[in-house]
Design an enzyme around this catalytic site. Structure first.
Site, PDB file in Angstrom:
ATOM      1  N   ARG A 107       0.800  -1.219   0.000  1.00 20.58           N
ATOM      2  CA  ARG A 107       0.000   0.000   0.000  1.00 20.58           C
ATOM      3  C   ARG A 107       0.842   1.282   0.000  1.00 20.58           C
ATOM      4  O   ARG A 107       0.526   2.246  -0.687  1.00 20.58           O
ATOM      5  CB  ARG A 107      -0.924  -0.010   1.215  1.00 20.58           C
ATOM      6  N   LYS A 150      -1.673 -19.347   2.487  1.00 19.37           N
ATOM      7  CA  LYS A 150      -2.542 -19.718   3.583  1.00 19.37           C
ATOM      8  C   LYS A 150      -2.565 -18.590   4.610  1.00 19.37           C
ATOM      9  O   LYS A 150      -1.616 -17.812   4.606  1.00 19.37           O
ATOM     10  CB  LYS A 150      -2.087 -21.026   4.213  1.00 19.37           C
ATOM     11  N   LYS A 200       8.986 -29.118   1.010  1.00 16.83           N
ATOM     12  CA  LYS A 200      10.182 -29.487   1.779  1.00 16.83           C
ATOM     13  C   LYS A 200      10.797 -30.769   1.224  1.00 16.83           C
ATOM     14  O   LYS A 200      10.085 -31.687   0.818  1.00 16.83           O
ATOM     15  CB  LYS A 200       9.827 -29.642   3.265  1.00 16.83           C
ATOM     16  N   ASP A 246      -3.670 -22.484  11.962  1.00 18.49           N
ATOM     17  CA  ASP A 246      -2.362 -22.083  11.427  1.00 18.49           C
ATOM     18  C   ASP A 246      -1.558 -23.289  10.942  1.00 18.49           C
ATOM     19  O   ASP A 246      -0.814 -23.182   9.970  1.00 18.49           O
ATOM     20  CB  ASP A 246      -1.586 -21.341  12.535  1.00 18.49           C
ATOM     21  N   HIS A 297      -0.761 -27.705   7.093  1.00 18.67           N
ATOM     22  CA  HIS A 297       0.513 -28.436   7.042  1.00 18.67           C
ATOM     23  C   HIS A 297       0.405 -29.889   7.533  1.00 18.67           C
ATOM     24  O   HIS A 297       0.847 -30.814   6.866  1.00 18.67           O
ATOM     25  CB  HIS A 297       1.588 -27.723   7.871  1.00 18.67           C
ATOM     26  N   LYS A 325       3.866 -24.177  19.547  1.00 18.38           N
ATOM     27  CA  LYS A 325       4.929 -23.178  19.624  1.00 18.38           C
ATOM     28  C   LYS A 325       5.570 -23.268  21.008  1.00 18.38           C
ATOM     29  O   LYS A 325       4.975 -23.772  21.945  1.00 18.38           O
ATOM     30  CB  LYS A 325       4.351 -21.789  19.407  1.00 18.38           C
TER      31      LYS A 325
HETATM   32  C1  BG6 Z   1       3.584 -21.071   8.853  1.00 17.85           C
HETATM   33  C2  BG6 Z   1       2.881 -20.667  10.113  1.00 17.85           C
HETATM   34  O1  BG6 Z   1       2.667 -21.513   7.896  1.00 17.85           O
HETATM   35  O2  BG6 Z   1       4.492 -22.122   9.130  1.00 17.85           O
HETATM   36  C3  BG6 Z   1       3.887 -20.274  11.182  1.00 17.85           C
HETATM   37  O3  BG6 Z   1       1.994 -19.595   9.854  1.00 17.85           O
HETATM   38  C4  BG6 Z   1       4.924 -21.348  11.388  1.00 17.85           C
HETATM   39  O4  BG6 Z   1       3.215 -19.997  12.419  1.00 17.85           O
HETATM   40  C5  BG6 Z   1       5.526 -21.769  10.044  1.00 17.85           C
HETATM   41  O5  BG6 Z   1       5.951 -20.842  12.230  1.00 17.85           O
HETATM   42  C6  BG6 Z   1       6.437 -22.975  10.208  1.00 17.85           C
HETATM   43  O6  BG6 Z   1       7.118 -23.198   9.006  1.00 17.85           O
HETATM   44  P1  BG6 Z   1       8.560 -23.847   8.988  1.00 17.85           P
HETATM   45  O7  BG6 Z   1       8.872 -24.041   7.550  1.00 17.85           O
HETATM   46  O8  BG6 Z   1       9.479 -22.905   9.685  1.00 17.85           O
HETATM   47  O9  BG6 Z   1       8.421 -25.134   9.755  1.00 17.85           O
END
Ligand code: BG6
Length: 484
Positions: free
Chosen positions: A46, A145, A179, A232, A237, A337
């Site tokens: 922006r 995402k 990955k 998240d 994932h 986390k």
């Molecule tokens: C993201 C999440 O999609 O993936 C984050 O929003 C998370 O919260 C991250 O930390 C983890 O990704 P990676 O590749 O570091 O394991």
């Protein structure tokens, strides 16, 4: 395959993801010498800024994500030449005209529109891109995402985007699929006869998927406190990893062949009842603690987090896949986390031998395990039993590493996926119906939690999560692989 000339437009071009992942990933491809001369990256956000200012911003911020030595290489200056900047307020049409001028007439280039903004802007951005005549048959749109916050919002976003892009132009990204070890899992499963014949309920006792992080919310409080670990991490994932572990062999690596098989897994997940939500889904939130000798605040004391927040920073769950291959094999998933260490891994635990011929005192007759470590190191290890050298017949665990030790550069997930989005390979991107199926399975959890089913259990930062997580396995006479 040669990479065609492209214009990659990054919406959210000054944001965290662009600086931390997208720009560094494209730079690594520059260093590899695979980007075509006229490929451009047009960042957009922006705030008004000149191209020079944007480049200065990249230079300043990229420093943390690109080693100094690499920025001394000629590739760095060459890469900076590719960067452009256009200020656009996503919801107003004006900026798109400037973008139109920057991109120029239909010139045969591939156009990749990478939407790294809040998903609430996805519909508006696609509409305005279309309105400015920027969408043609060589245009791809990448959607970051989270795609919505529940089934309805995700459906609404997908429906809006679908008005302007066809499904084969839409790249819903889940970077876990980019990955290296996750790719390796495909080769392991479908490049060897050895595993596939054992890959079912007859020989497998259970499967664990762990994505543990030691970091906290890292300045993303505004986003995270409204999102939580289920949305998240689990809905995308972890469920995508589950699909790769559990799917039937696809007929080819063709995008739809693979996605059809993943969809079947998602549709075979045993739907959750409220009893399941209460007993099989554990949520936690970290309290103050220490990780690697450093003290960590409690989640509620993190900057920008509501002091009474009920947001989960940890989820552990038990789920089942109702089909012939996986009947009665529990899948245990967890993510959090501020956990003891950063580790992402899939553990396939095989059944114990049906009868032991060895001395009862001989310890070490452990069930075989295949441990697929995604990070921090990439490694696949098969845990077997061997004989302990000596005159007795004692058993001891032996490990067989299936990872060829390599000094090669292991590309970051985004390096692979950004190139796939340019060249048009959709295999590692989620199709609309997959996303729908994943949200459908998750919805009872969100509904249950909203209605007060279960509670958020505290866990100390630096631990392996709340006690409910260990209990989830202990009550089945099992334990998490890492927490021994
Ligand atoms: C993201 C999440 O999609 O993936 C984050 O929003 C998370 O919260 C991250 O930390 C983890 O990704 P990676 O590749 O570091 O394991």
């Amino acid at each position: 395959r040669d990479i065609p000339v492209f214009d990659m437009v990054i919406f959210g071009g000054t944001g965290d993801l662009a600086m931390r992942k997208l720009i560094p990933a494209m730079f690594q491809r520059e260093r590899a010498g695979v980007l075509p001369d006229d490929g451009r990256i047009i960042a957009s956000a922006r705030n008004p800024m000149s191209r020079e200012q944007y480049i200065a911003m990249v230079e300043a911020q990229a420093a943390s994500y690109i080693p100094d030595a690499q920025r001394q290489e000629p590739a760095w200056q060459r890469f900076l030449q590719r960067l452009h900047y256009v200020a656009i307020d996503a919801t107003k049409s004006e900026g798109y005209a400037t973008l139109q001028e920057t991109i120029g007439k239909a010139n045969g280039k591939i156009r990749v529109f990478y939407l790294a903004t809040s998903p609430k802007f996805f519909g508006a951005i696609c509409k305005h891109l279309h309105g400015a005549g920027l969408v043609n048959e060589r245009s791809h749109v990448v959607l970051e995402k989270p795609l919505g916050h529940d089934l309805d919002s995700s459906r609404a976003i997908n429906a809006e985007v679908a008005q302007y892009f066809s499904e084969d132009q839409i790249y819903r990204i889940d970077h876990y699929l980019g990955k290296e070890t996750v790719q390796n899992l495909l080769v392991l499963r479908f490049g060897n006869t050895l595993f596939e014949s054992l890959w079912n309920q007859k020989y497998i006792d259970h499967i664990q998927i762990t994505v543990a992080e030691s970091i906290g919310v890292e300045g993303r409080a505004g986003f995270y406190d409204h999102t939580g670990a289920l949305r998240d991490m689990v809905q995308n994932h972890l469920m995508q990893l589950l699909c790769f572990v559990a799917m039937e062999p696809p007929a080819s690596l063709d995008a739809n062949a693979v996605r059809d098989e993943k969809l079947k897994v998602l549709r075979s997940l045993k739907p959750l009842t409220m009893d399941d939500v209460k007993n099989n889904i554990i949520r936690g939130q970290y309290t103050a603690g220490a990780i690697n000798g450093k003290t960590a605040n409690s989640y509620r004391k993190e900057e920008g987090i509501e002091p009474e927040s009920q947001t989960e920073t940890f989820v552990a769950l038990k789920m089942e896949i109702e089909n012939w291959r996986w009947g009665n094999v529990p899948f245990y998933l967890r993510t959090g986390k501020r956990m003891a260490q950063r580790v992402s891994e899939i553990v396939v635990q095989f059944k114990s031998v049906p009868h032991s011929i060895f001395d009862n005192r001989s310890t070490g007759l452990e069930p075989n395990k295949l441990v697929i470590k995604i990070q921090p190191e990439e490694d696949i290890t098969l845990m077997l039993c061997g004989k302990k050298p000596g005159t007795g017949t004692n058993v001891r665990p032996v490990e067989l590493s299936l990872t060829a030790s390599s000094e090669e550069h292991i590309p970051d997930a985004y390096e692979r996926l950004l190139i796939d989005a340019i060249v048009g390979r959709q295999t590692l991107f989620m199709r609309r119906d997959e996303l729908d199926a994943a949200w459908q399975w998750v919805m009872p959890i969100l509904e249950g939690w909203n209605n007060g089913v279960g509670r958020v259990e505290p866990y100390v930062a630096g631990s392996w999560g709340p006690s409910g997580s260990a209990f989830l396995l202990a009550r089945d006479n099992r334990h998490w692989y890492e927490d021994l």
